[in-house]
Design a protein around this motif. Structure first.
Motif, PDB file in Angstrom:
ATOM      1  N   ARG A   1       0.818  -1.214   0.000  1.00  0.00           N
ATOM      2  CA  ARG A   1       0.000   0.000   0.000  1.00  0.00           C
ATOM      3  C   ARG A   1       0.851   1.264   0.000  1.00  0.00           C
ATOM      4  O   ARG A   1       1.885   1.318   0.643  1.00  0.00           O
ATOM      5  N   ASP A   2       0.354   2.265  -0.728  1.00  0.00           N
ATOM      6  CA  ASP A   2       0.945   3.608  -0.733  1.00  0.00           C
ATOM      7  C   ASP A   2       2.425   3.600  -1.122  1.00  0.00           C
ATOM      8  O   ASP A   2       3.272   4.151  -0.425  1.00  0.00           O
ATOM      9  N   LEU A   3       2.705   3.002  -2.250  1.00  0.00           N
ATOM     10  CA  LEU A   3       4.055   2.970  -2.810  1.00  0.00           C
ATOM     11  C   LEU A   3       4.167   4.078  -3.860  1.00  0.00           C
ATOM     12  O   LEU A   3       3.298   4.199  -4.720  1.00  0.00           O
ATOM     13  N   VAL A   4       5.232   4.881  -3.780  1.00  0.00           N
ATOM     14  CA  VAL A   4       5.427   5.996  -4.703  1.00  0.00           C
ATOM     15  C   VAL A   4       6.755   5.838  -5.424  1.00  0.00           C
ATOM     16  O   VAL A   4       7.792   5.610  -4.778  1.00  0.00           O
ATOM     17  N   LEU A   5       6.728   5.942  -6.743  1.00  0.00           N
ATOM     18  CA  LEU A   5       7.930   6.019  -7.576  1.00  0.00           C
ATOM     19  C   LEU A   5       7.939   7.412  -8.186  1.00  0.00           C
ATOM     20  O   LEU A   5       7.099   7.723  -9.032  1.00  0.00           O
ATOM     21  N   LYS A   6       8.858   8.278  -7.754  1.00  0.00           N
ATOM     22  CA  LYS A   6       8.899   9.662  -8.201  1.00  0.00           C
ATOM     23  C   LYS A   6      10.276   9.961  -8.795  1.00  0.00           C
ATOM     24  O   LYS A   6      11.292   9.811  -8.117  1.00  0.00           O
ATOM     25  N   ASN A   7      10.281  10.363 -10.058  1.00  0.00           N
ATOM     26  CA  ASN A   7      11.526  10.675 -10.756  1.00  0.00           C
ATOM     27  C   ASN A   7      12.503   9.496 -10.696  1.00  0.00           C
ATOM     28  O   ASN A   7      13.653   9.634 -10.279  1.00  0.00           O
ATOM     29  N   VAL A   8      12.012   8.325 -11.098  1.00  0.00           N
ATOM     30  CA  VAL A   8      12.820   7.108 -11.150  1.00  0.00           C
ATOM     31  C   VAL A   8      13.139   6.824 -12.610  1.00  0.00           C
ATOM     32  O   VAL A   8      12.229   6.717 -13.431  1.00  0.00           O
ATOM     33  N   ASN A   9      14.422   6.723 -12.929  1.00  0.00           N
ATOM     34  CA  ASN A   9      14.871   6.523 -14.304  1.00  0.00           C
ATOM     35  C   ASN A   9      15.893   5.392 -14.327  1.00  0.00           C
ATOM     36  O   ASN A   9      17.039   5.567 -13.913  1.00  0.00           O
ATOM     37  N   ILE A  10      15.463   4.223 -14.805  1.00  0.00           N
ATOM     38  CA  ILE A  10      16.328   3.051 -14.889  1.00  0.00           C
ATOM     39  C   ILE A  10      16.403   2.613 -16.347  1.00  0.00           C
ATOM     40  O   ILE A  10      15.382   2.363 -16.985  1.00  0.00           O
ATOM     41  N   GLN A  11      17.609   2.514 -16.880  1.00  0.00           N
ATOM     42  CA  GLN A  11      17.824   2.009 -18.235  1.00  0.00           C
ATOM     43  C   GLN A  11      18.077   0.511 -18.148  1.00  0.00           C
ATOM     44  O   GLN A  11      18.965   0.069 -17.401  1.00  0.00           O
ATOM     45  N   VAL A  12      17.301  -0.272 -18.892  1.00  0.00           N
ATOM     46  CA  VAL A  12      17.422  -1.723 -18.865  1.00  0.00           C
ATOM     47  C   VAL A  12      18.127  -2.190 -20.134  1.00  0.00           C
ATOM     48  O   VAL A  12      17.668  -1.906 -21.245  1.00  0.00           O
TER      49      VAL A  12
END
Length: 161
Positions: A112-123
């Motif tokens: 619950r209440d998980l935030v991804l803010k300004n996440v940049n991952i190159q795969v």
């Protein structure tokens, strides 16, 4: 460690809360930032920020599939009561990985209440190891905790945010 740079869990029988991880660099780790709940303790109010992460695959004898971020709340055994993960933020996270972000709750234990803010991952693949699994270990799910699945940049199941 090389197996998991920052890991909360898995033997979590008490509550963990109000944790902050900031201004960190992670290199050549098998897993980057993680919460691995398998037991009855709760994890809440966790903040990860301003982090650079580079993960890669190693042998699948190691737990993990090179995930830069992984948050899992699944039972260790069929009879295990699992706690709750709630109010977790990943902010200003950047990096490279051979696999994507993996977030998995359980039908009766949503994250619950998980935030991804300004996440940049190159795969992108850099090793010869095969990464087409979701790794729930330690857990009874799949075959010894491994479930065949294509690589996703972001995979989420049983999340309420």
């Amino acid at each position: 460690s090389k197996s998991g740079a920052i890991k909360i869990g898995s033997g979590t029988f008490s509550n963990l809360k109000d944790l902050t991880f900031t201004d960190i660099e992670i290199w050549s780790s098998h897993r980057g930032l993680g919460i691995q709940l398998r037991d009855e303790g709760n994890v809440e109010n966790v903040f990860f920020s301003n982090i650079t992460v580079q993960t890669q695959l190693y042998s699948n004898l190691w737990w993990g599939m090179g995930e830069p971020i992984y948050v899992t709340s699944v039972p260790r055994t069929p009879g295990t009561k699992v706690g709750q993960i709630r109010n977790v933020t990943f902010s200003n996270i950047r990096g490279t990985s051979e696999t994507g972000i993996f977030i998995a709750g359980f039908p009766d234990r949503l994250i619950r209440d998980l935030v991804l803010k300004n996440v940049n991952i190159q795969v992108s693949q850099i090793t010869l190891f095969e990464g087409n699994y979701h790794d729930y270990r330690p857990s009874y799910l799949g075959v010894s905790g491994l479930v065949v699945h294509p690589i996703n940049c972001l995979y989420m199941e049983y999340v309420d945010s």
